[in-house]
Design a protein around this motif. Structure first.
Motif, PDB file in Angstrom:
ATOM      1  N   UNK A 148      25.843  15.410  13.387  1.00  0.00           N
ATOM      2  CA  UNK A 148      24.773  14.323  13.203  1.00  0.00           C
ATOM      3  C   UNK A 148      24.644  13.511  11.281  1.00  0.00           C
ATOM      4  N   UNK A 149      23.282  12.773  11.126  1.00  0.00           N
ATOM      5  CA  UNK A 149      24.068  12.387   9.961  1.00  0.00           C
ATOM      6  C   UNK A 149      23.700  12.888   8.951  1.00  0.00           C
ATOM      7  N   UNK A 150      23.695  14.708   9.118  1.00  0.00           N
ATOM      8  CA  UNK A 150      23.566  15.030   7.910  1.00  0.00           C
ATOM      9  C   UNK A 150      25.324  15.947   7.737  1.00  0.00           C
ATOM     10  N   UNK A 151      25.852  15.739   8.140  1.00  0.00           N
ATOM     11  CA  UNK A 151      27.275  16.347   8.251  1.00  0.00           C
ATOM     12  C   UNK A 151      28.083  16.144   6.930  1.00  0.00           C
ATOM     13  N   UNK A 152      28.540  14.903   6.456  1.00  0.00           N
ATOM     14  CA  UNK A 152      29.095  14.715   5.248  1.00  0.00           C
ATOM     15  C   UNK A 152      28.699  15.218   4.616  1.00  0.00           C
ATOM     16  N   UNK A 153      27.226  15.480   4.572  1.00  0.00           N
ATOM     17  CA  UNK A 153      26.479  16.526   3.559  1.00  0.00           C
ATOM     18  C   UNK A 153      27.069  17.831   3.230  1.00  0.00           C
ATOM     19  N   UNK A 154      28.096  18.365   4.456  1.00  0.00           N
ATOM     20  CA  UNK A 154      27.871  19.160   3.935  1.00  0.00           C
ATOM     21  C   UNK A 154      29.473  20.134   2.813  1.00  0.00           C
ATOM     22  N   UNK A 155      28.880  20.412   2.174  1.00  0.00           N
ATOM     23  CA  UNK A 155      30.175  20.559   0.877  1.00  0.00           C
ATOM     24  C   UNK A 155      30.115  22.254   1.092  1.00  0.00           C
ATOM     25  N   UNK A 156      29.541  23.186   1.738  1.00  0.00           N
ATOM     26  CA  UNK A 156      29.916  24.907   1.990  1.00  0.00           C
ATOM     27  C   UNK A 156      31.684  24.469   2.916  1.00  0.00           C
ATOM     28  N   UNK A 157      31.384  24.713   4.143  1.00  0.00           N
ATOM     29  CA  UNK A 157      32.339  25.089   4.624  1.00  0.00           C
ATOM     30  C   UNK A 157      33.774  24.491   4.714  1.00  0.00           C
ATOM     31  N   UNK A 158      33.625  22.877   4.296  1.00  0.00           N
ATOM     32  CA  UNK A 158      35.337  22.227   3.788  1.00  0.00           C
ATOM     33  C   UNK A 158      35.678  22.901   2.415  1.00  0.00           C
ATOM     34  N   UNK A 159      34.231  23.350   1.326  1.00  0.00           N
ATOM     35  CA  UNK A 159      34.790  23.904   0.109  1.00  0.00           C
ATOM     36  C   UNK A 159      35.770  25.162   0.829  1.00  0.00           C
ATOM     37  N   UNK A 160      34.730  25.760   1.211  1.00  0.00           N
ATOM     38  CA  UNK A 160      35.640  27.395   1.381  1.00  0.00           C
ATOM     39  C   UNK A 160      37.101  28.061   2.225  1.00  0.00           C
ATOM     40  N   UNK A 161      36.930  26.799   3.339  1.00  0.00           N
ATOM     41  CA  UNK A 161      38.377  26.521   3.829  1.00  0.00           C
ATOM     42  C   UNK A 161      39.518  25.993   2.839  1.00  0.00           C
ATOM     43  N   UNK A 162      38.994  25.054   2.033  1.00  0.00           N
ATOM     44  CA  UNK A 162      39.973  24.974   1.395  1.00  0.00           C
ATOM     45  C   UNK A 162      40.518  25.877   0.377  1.00  0.00           C
ATOM     46  N   UNK A 163      39.138  25.928  -0.239  1.00  0.00           N
ATOM     47  CA  UNK A 163      39.867  26.930  -1.686  1.00  0.00           C
ATOM     48  C   UNK A 163      40.850  28.451  -0.158  1.00  0.00           C
TER      49      UNK A 163
END
Length: 202
Positions: A148-163
């Motif tokens: 949905x509309x808020x998906x781009x606002x998730x900076x938790x899972x993408x960051x944790x997976x990246x680090x």
């Protein structure tokens, strides 16, 4: 599996959705691995320090004499890093605050993501040194961020997976506890997440 490291972040205690789900997860892990050593780091109680100049120098210097002089400053980082490197599975349970991770979790990350310990620079780029480990993310949020509309606002899972990938941990599973601030979704958020615990590949 010999050792599991579980990082708890929420300060809500028994009212915490993420803690409720990690309780279920810990019980399943103990059933599957009765002899496993489970290390729990409660960052809401422990209050890890954010990096200051001396600690940053202590954990990053290549000067042997300087490293020896700053050894005391590096002790806590050494202990946390040893716990991570000695674990087969890392569990991070955290709420989303303002679309990102709480600063307490960032403090832990800054103390364990270390050159020469959990990653190193090579001619071909960066090499993660915490390889052959698995991770489970238990992520609680007031809204819905997986679609949905808020998906781009998730900076938790993408960051944790990246680090985690940066230090070599690429086998990562996620359990979401979503909609905690949405009256029609909140009652089922934790039960649905607990059900997902039973479906994890452990």
């Amino acid at each position: 599996m010999k050792q599991i490291l579980m990082i708890e972040v929420s300060p809500r205690g028994t009212d915490s959705a993420s803690r409720s789900v990690t309780h279920t997860l810990a019980a399943r892990l103990r059933d599957l691995h009765p002899s496993v050593k489970l290390i729990c780091r409660d960052l809401a109680i422990e209050h890890l320090p954010h990096l200051d100049e001396a600690t940053l120098r202590a954990i990053s210097t290549k000067n042997v004499d300087e490293a020896e002089n700053l050894k005391q400053k590096a002790q806590q980082s050494d202990q946390l890093t040893d716990e991570l490197l000695g674990s087969d599975l890392l569990v991070i349970a955290t709420p989303m605050w303002n679309f990102g991770i709480p600063s307490a979790l960032k403090a832990w990350i800054d103390l364990v993501v270390r050159p020469g310990r959990t990653f190193q620079y090579t001619d071909g780029g960066v090499l993660g040194l915490a390889q052959d480990k698995k991770a489970i993310l238990v992520l609680a949020s007031g809204g819905i961020f997986t679609e949905g509309a808020w998906r781009p606002w998730d900076f938790v899972e993408p960051y944790l997976r990246q680090i985690l990938g940066f230090i070599g941990i690429v086998d990562v599973q996620t359990i979401r506890i979503e909609g905690m601030n949405i009256p029609t979704l909140a009652p089922n958020a934790v039960p649905n997440a607990n059900k997902a615990v039973g479906e994890l590949a452990l």
